[in-house]
Design a protein around this motif. Sequence first.
Motif, short mmCIF file in Angstrom:
data_model
loop_
_atom_site.label_atom_id
_atom_site.label_comp_id
_atom_site.label_asym_id
_atom_site.label_seq_id
_atom_site.Cartn_x
_atom_site.Cartn_y
_atom_site.Cartn_z
N GLU A 10 0.82 -1.21 0.00
CA GLU A 10 0.00 0.00 0.00
C GLU A 10 0.86 1.27 0.00
OE1 GLU A 10 0.52 -2.00 2.48
OE2 GLU A 10 0.48 -1.00 4.43
N ILE A 11 2.09 1.16 0.49
CA ILE A 11 2.99 2.31 0.45
C ILE A 11 3.53 2.48 -0.98
CG2 ILE A 11 5.06 3.36 1.45
CD1 ILE A 11 2.97 2.85 3.55
N LEU A 12 3.87 1.36 -1.61
CA LEU A 12 4.45 1.43 -2.96
C LEU A 12 3.43 1.76 -4.03
CD1 LEU A 12 6.90 -1.56 -2.58
CD2 LEU A 12 7.53 0.84 -2.85
N GLY A 37 1.19 3.91 -3.63
CA GLY A 37 0.79 5.29 -3.41
C GLY A 37 -0.54 5.42 -2.69
N ARG A 38 -1.11 4.29 -2.28
CA ARG A 38 -2.40 4.35 -1.58
C ARG A 38 -2.25 5.04 -0.22
NH1 ARG A 38 -5.57 1.71 2.03
NH2 ARG A 38 -7.78 1.75 1.50
N GLN A 86 0.25 7.18 2.54
CA GLN A 86 1.44 8.00 2.80
C GLN A 86 2.13 7.46 4.05
OE1 GLN A 86 2.98 11.09 1.45
NE2 GLN A 86 4.47 10.27 2.89
N ASP A 87 3.34 6.96 3.91
CA ASP A 87 4.08 6.51 5.08
C ASP A 87 4.45 7.70 5.96
OD1 ASP A 87 5.88 4.70 6.71
OD2 ASP A 87 7.27 6.25 6.06
N THR A 88 4.28 7.53 7.27
CA THR A 88 4.75 8.56 8.21
C THR A 88 5.65 7.94 9.28
OG1 THR A 88 2.77 8.29 9.59
CG2 THR A 88 2.70 10.03 7.92
N LEU A 144 8.52 6.43 8.87
CA LEU A 144 9.93 6.71 8.65
C LEU A 144 10.34 8.04 9.27
CD1 LEU A 144 12.68 6.23 7.41
CD2 LEU A 144 11.80 7.11 5.24
N LYS A 145 9.54 9.06 9.06
CA LYS A 145 9.87 10.37 9.64
C LYS A 145 9.89 10.28 11.17
CE LYS A 145 8.63 15.28 9.37
NZ LYS A 145 8.83 15.69 10.76
N GLY A 187 12.97 8.33 12.20
CA GLY A 187 14.16 9.14 11.94
C GLY A 187 14.39 10.17 13.03
N GLU A 188 13.32 10.85 13.41
CA GLU A 188 13.42 11.86 14.47
C GLU A 188 13.81 11.25 15.80
OE1 GLU A 188 9.52 13.56 14.43
OE2 GLU A 188 10.10 15.24 13.15
N ALA A 221 16.66 3.48 4.56
CA ALA A 221 15.34 2.88 4.72
C ALA A 221 15.00 2.18 3.43
CB ALA A 221 14.31 3.96 5.05
N ARG A 222 14.26 1.10 3.55
CA ARG A 222 13.78 0.40 2.36
C ARG A 222 12.29 0.20 2.50
NH1 ARG A 222 18.33 -4.02 0.51
NH2 ARG A 222 20.12 -2.76 1.16
N VAL A 223 11.60 0.39 1.41
CA VAL A 223 10.16 0.10 1.37
C VAL A 223 10.02 -1.11 0.46
CG1 VAL A 223 7.87 1.01 0.91
CG2 VAL A 223 9.73 2.58 1.52
#
Lengths: 252, 252
Positions: free
Chosen positions: A17-19, A21-22, A24-26, A28-29, A32-33, A45-47
């Motif tokens: 569903e991330i690949l 485009g369905r 929006q991944d959040t 990772l952000k 990362g933070e 990161a890998r999707v």
Amino acid sequence: MSDDAPVTAAVIVIGNEILSGRTQDTNLKFLGERLHALGIRLMEARVVRDTETAIVEAVNACRAAYDYVFTTGGIGPTHDDITARCVAKAFGVPVERNAEAERRLLAQYDPKDVNEARLSMADMPVGASLIDNPVSVAPGFRIANVFVMAGVPAIARAMFEGLAHELAGGAPVSSRTIASELAEGALAEGLGALQERYPTLEIGSYPYFRLGRFGVSVVLRGTEEEMLDKAADALRDLIRGLGAEPIEQETD
Amino acid sequence: MSDDAPVTAAVIVIGNEILSGRTQDTNLKFLGERLHALGIRLMEARVVRDTETAIVEAVNACRAAYDYVFTTGGIGPTHDDITARCVAKAFGVPVERNAEAERRLLAQYDPKDVNEARLSMADMPVGASLIDNPVSVAPGFRIANVFVMAGVPAIARAMFEGLAHELAGGAPVSSRTIASELAEGALAEGLGALQERYPTLEIGSYPYFRLGRFGVSVVLRGTEEEMLDKAADALRDLIRGLGAEPIEQETD
């Protein structure tokens, strides 16, 4: 760049569903933070798709290369939730029903709602330890340096906060962020010289377009506060020398 | 799953700011949607740091494995914009100043603003062809099956729309999305059976929590409209059989 042996990590986001485009991944952000705040350097990161080959390859590549690996997604009860058995395969160990995870699931459901699909969420690689799920009970798990978490952001966040104390952080990285309404191309030469003068800092420049105005944010990162302050002063001088005003931004 | 030889792609997001959590990437979702609409299957995405090793490795791994590779980020004028020379290194070719790209840059700037950093945006691998940038002029480029685009979302989008006609799409994939307020664990067994009955469809289930209500969206994807309609009917029956109402959702 700023540490001799930084603690490193990778994130693997699992899900078609991330690949497509369905969605929006959040995650990772968020990761990362949080890793940055803990002094752990997120190196990549890998999707990947919900296929055994893709998941096994990504897990094995990342767990060999980095200190920690965090996966999100694919641990629910449906046929496309294959993360647990793929991680087991990556480690070459069998899957077993984890007794404590099963106990938590049984305690959570009305007996009439218990079914094999739901209980399958307790199937984990042999040797895994549980990651608590305060949102919806079904736990994630850790095996060696791999942390397997849910994809739903609220659950991924809760799981991460529960496991963060297990992570050995490196030297915390601080940053200074200074923007200006200069074009990146006007700043470039001076920034390059600044990077040469402070080779142990990581200097990034990020153009933006906000409220009808173009500008560029420059982020200085490093482990030494005094050096960061000196470099930030030099950057302010550079900006003023080019006829603009430094704009101080919140450090992330 | 739904094609014998689907056209495939990978996305490489280049930039420390994505991995540090400073910036929320949105290019992946955009590219995923657009590629999906063109019938091209996005197989994986990688987010890598602004280092030569990371970029070269990712480009070489992806260009060998997939029909198309799209990179975003790292093509500006500053010292951390190293994508062009890393892509050249990945292909084992030198970098040269592209005459047409230089011409466009020179036409764009007031002569007093021309400097070496800005002109360096015209440095590209030998053999590259330009990708137009209708937003801020400095072009991206294509070399073989690798498309190198800007990271700023507005520019990445404009670049992609300009190059999309060069892509050979596969059979367009259609989808049906049907939600319900069932728990995923209640649907799981029936969904597994549905997947077995329609092995050429890709069936994904995505739990959500919106407006205070839990539910699950099921997405059916495939290249045959009639089969999708039949499977969607079976899914509606499954949901009703479990005592809930099917909720029709916009297909993405």
